[in-house]
Write an enzyme that holds these catalytic residues in place. Structure first.
Site, short mmCIF file in Angstrom:
data_model
loop_
_atom_site.label_atom_id
_atom_site.label_comp_id
_atom_site.label_asym_id
_atom_site.label_seq_id
_atom_site.Cartn_x
_atom_site.Cartn_y
_atom_site.Cartn_z
N HIS A 7 0.88 -1.13 0.01
CA HIS A 7 0.04 0.11 -0.16
C HIS A 7 0.90 1.27 -0.07
O HIS A 7 1.95 1.27 0.45
CB HIS A 7 -0.87 0.02 1.02
N GLU A 25 -9.62 6.93 -4.21
CA GLU A 25 -9.98 6.93 -2.86
C GLU A 25 -9.18 7.98 -2.28
O GLU A 25 -9.67 8.84 -1.37
CB GLU A 25 -9.39 5.46 -2.20
N GLN A 26 -8.13 8.35 -2.58
CA GLN A 26 -7.44 9.48 -1.75
C GLN A 26 -8.00 10.70 -2.14
O GLN A 26 -8.13 11.70 -1.23
CB GLN A 26 -5.97 9.44 -2.04
N SER A 59 -6.32 3.46 -5.72
CA SER A 59 -5.83 4.41 -4.93
C SER A 59 -5.99 5.68 -4.93
O SER A 59 -6.33 6.71 -4.18
CB SER A 59 -4.36 4.07 -4.60
N PHE A 101 1.02 3.30 7.06
CA PHE A 101 -0.26 3.64 7.68
C PHE A 101 -1.48 3.37 6.70
O PHE A 101 -1.48 4.05 5.42
CB PHE A 101 -0.37 5.11 8.31
#
Length: 471
Positions: A371, A391-392, A388, A423
């Site tokens: 990730h 999503e971000q 990603s 994280f």
């Protein structure tokens, strides 16, 4: 492919609204099985007498002999029970679906004419009222064809519905393959119709019932009095009507037999049930053919690419990126015992998570390390996966002030240095502020706690990604 053929999902937790005519809250459908004259009997070319669904407790077949008492009980259904039921339903102005055994119909011309004069649907109940479970497929196929032929000859039109009852594992497939039937009812698995794909044919299934059924006068546990039957039926109706009023309309099937409910003491409970439902508005009492026509018009079937039917290559192509840069999870999930219950976001998610959870600690750690940092260097360079990136962006991480970017960079570096992996958080559950708050809190956790939390977040991210792709 290890595939589980039974469908344990059906319409799922939120069934589509059937949109019954006039927005009715419940459809109550009455079936009258006409089997008298089609049962096992030496006169019908069988090797033994009938032993099923009569008022003779513990009845057994008499091999090579006629069973006079059994024949007379079936005879009552044709001679008296049918006419009592005919009067009840015609006076109540409720249409009935007849499940007619073709050979029984052929031996009852006056009853057939009365069915037709009343405008009742006459569906097929097979050629004879006998067990099909041990029939070779070719023999059963021939019996279905002969039932259709004889039904057309006796009734004047071919049947548009089918119910064998004492069926085999092949029955539904063989009946569907004829292309003859608007619906098939050899199932008991739902409160709503549904579509079944049988080769190239989209076959409508209208489930039947063995519990809201007078056959329990002849089985254990069963009914003793008409009130037993009537009270159960009223409770079932009241439950379904309340569900319909709450926005979840369904269908209630009622199964009847001339020789059982046609007796005076038993039919009283059915009369009370009919009187009860007539007190309610918004109740539809159709034939099964009317249900089939409504469903086909309102909810036509649409074929779609189902995960449980995909090749491994296609499965990995679509779901190999659900767990970041870890296509091996989809490869192994495809090898599980998938079935219709996995043809949904929840189903595929469960299969992928099973592989992830059962993998080694090193494999799970590798998934975590795959990730990207939140709002990190990969994001700045436009090198994130499409998932990603989306999503971000949904949390506003693609538009940060210099101060925010510096904060994320500091948190990312501190967290990774402490725990050994990035994280990870399902950003769709958060906004920018709550992500930073979670960041600050979770940095303080010990590694084992945070490892478990990170794995949980990976599964949550996968859940969102699958919801974008599947029902």
């Amino acid at each position: 492919m290890r595939r589980y053929l039974r469908d344990m999902r059906g319409h799922g937790p939120n069934p589509e609204n059937p949109r019954w005519p006039n927005n009715c809250k419940t459809a109550v459908q009455f079936v009258l099985n006409y089997e008298e004259g089609g049962e096992n009997c030496l006169l019908h070319g069988d090797t033994a007498s009938e032993a099923f669904l009569s008022d003779i407790p513990g009845a057994a077949q008499w091999q090579g002999k006629r069973h006079w008492n059994m024949e007379s009980i079936y005879g009552y259904g044709a001679r008296a029970g049918f006419w009592r039921l005919h009067r009840l339903f015609t006076e109540a102005d409720i249409p009935v679906t007849i499940y007619g055994v073709a050979s029984a119909l052929a031996r009852s011309p006056e009853q057939v004419q009365a069915m037709k004069d009343a405008g009742w649907e006459i569906a097929s109940h097979g050629l004879k009222w006998i067990e099909h479970k041990d029939m070779p497929a070719e023999q059963e196929r021939a019996a279905i064809a002969e039932a259709i032929r004889l039904h057309r000859e006796v009734v004047g039109a071919p049947p548009r519905g089918w119910y064998t009852g004492r069926c085999s594992l092949n029955t539904v497939r063989l009946a569907a393959e004829t292309g003859q039937f608007d619906y098939i009812s050899d199932t008991y698995d739902d409160d709503l119709p549904y579509w079944l794909e049988v080769g190239p044919r989209d076959q409508l299934i209208i489930p039947y019932t063995l519990e809201a059924n007078d056959m329990r006068f002849a089985t254990a546990p069963g009914w003793v009095t008409g009130d037993d039957f009537g009270a159960y039926m009223i409770d079932a109706f009241d439950t379904l009507y309340a569900e319909g009023a709450a926005g979840r309309p369904a269908m209630m099937s009622v199964g009847l037999h001339c020789r059982l409910i046609g007796r005076p003491g038993k039919i009283a409970g059915l009369k009370r049930f009919i009187e009860h439902i007539k007190q309610f508005p918004d109740v539809w009492t159709p034939t099964r053919l009317e249900i089939a026509q409504h469903w086909a018009h309102t909810h036509p079937h649409k074929r779609w690419e189902r995960p449980s039917q995909m090749s491994q290559q296609r499965f990995v192509e679509l779901y190999g990126t659900i767990f970041e840069h870890s296509p091996w999870i989809a490869e192994q999930a495809w090898e599980l015992e998938l079935g219709p219950a996995h043809d949904s976001a929840v189903g595929v998610h469960n299969a992928l998570c099973r592989v992830f959870r059962s993998s080694s600690p090193d494999q799970r750690l590798a998934v975590l390390k795959a990730h990207p940092d939140l709002a990190g260097k990969l994001a700045a360079a436009g090198a994130l996966t499409p998932e990603s990136t989306t999503e971000q962006a949904s949390a506003g991480l693609d538009y940060l002030t210099d101060e925010e970017r510096a904060t994320f960079t500091r948190f990312n570096d501190t967290y990774t240095a402490k725990h050994g992996f990035p994280f990870i958080i399902a950003v769709r559950d958060h906004n920018k502020a709550s992500i930073l708050a979670a960041f600050e809190t979770r940095i303080q956790n010990d590694r084992s706690t945070e490892l478990a939390q990170a794995c949980h977040q990976v599964e949550r991210i996968a859940q969102f990604r699958l919801q974008d792709l599947l029902p």
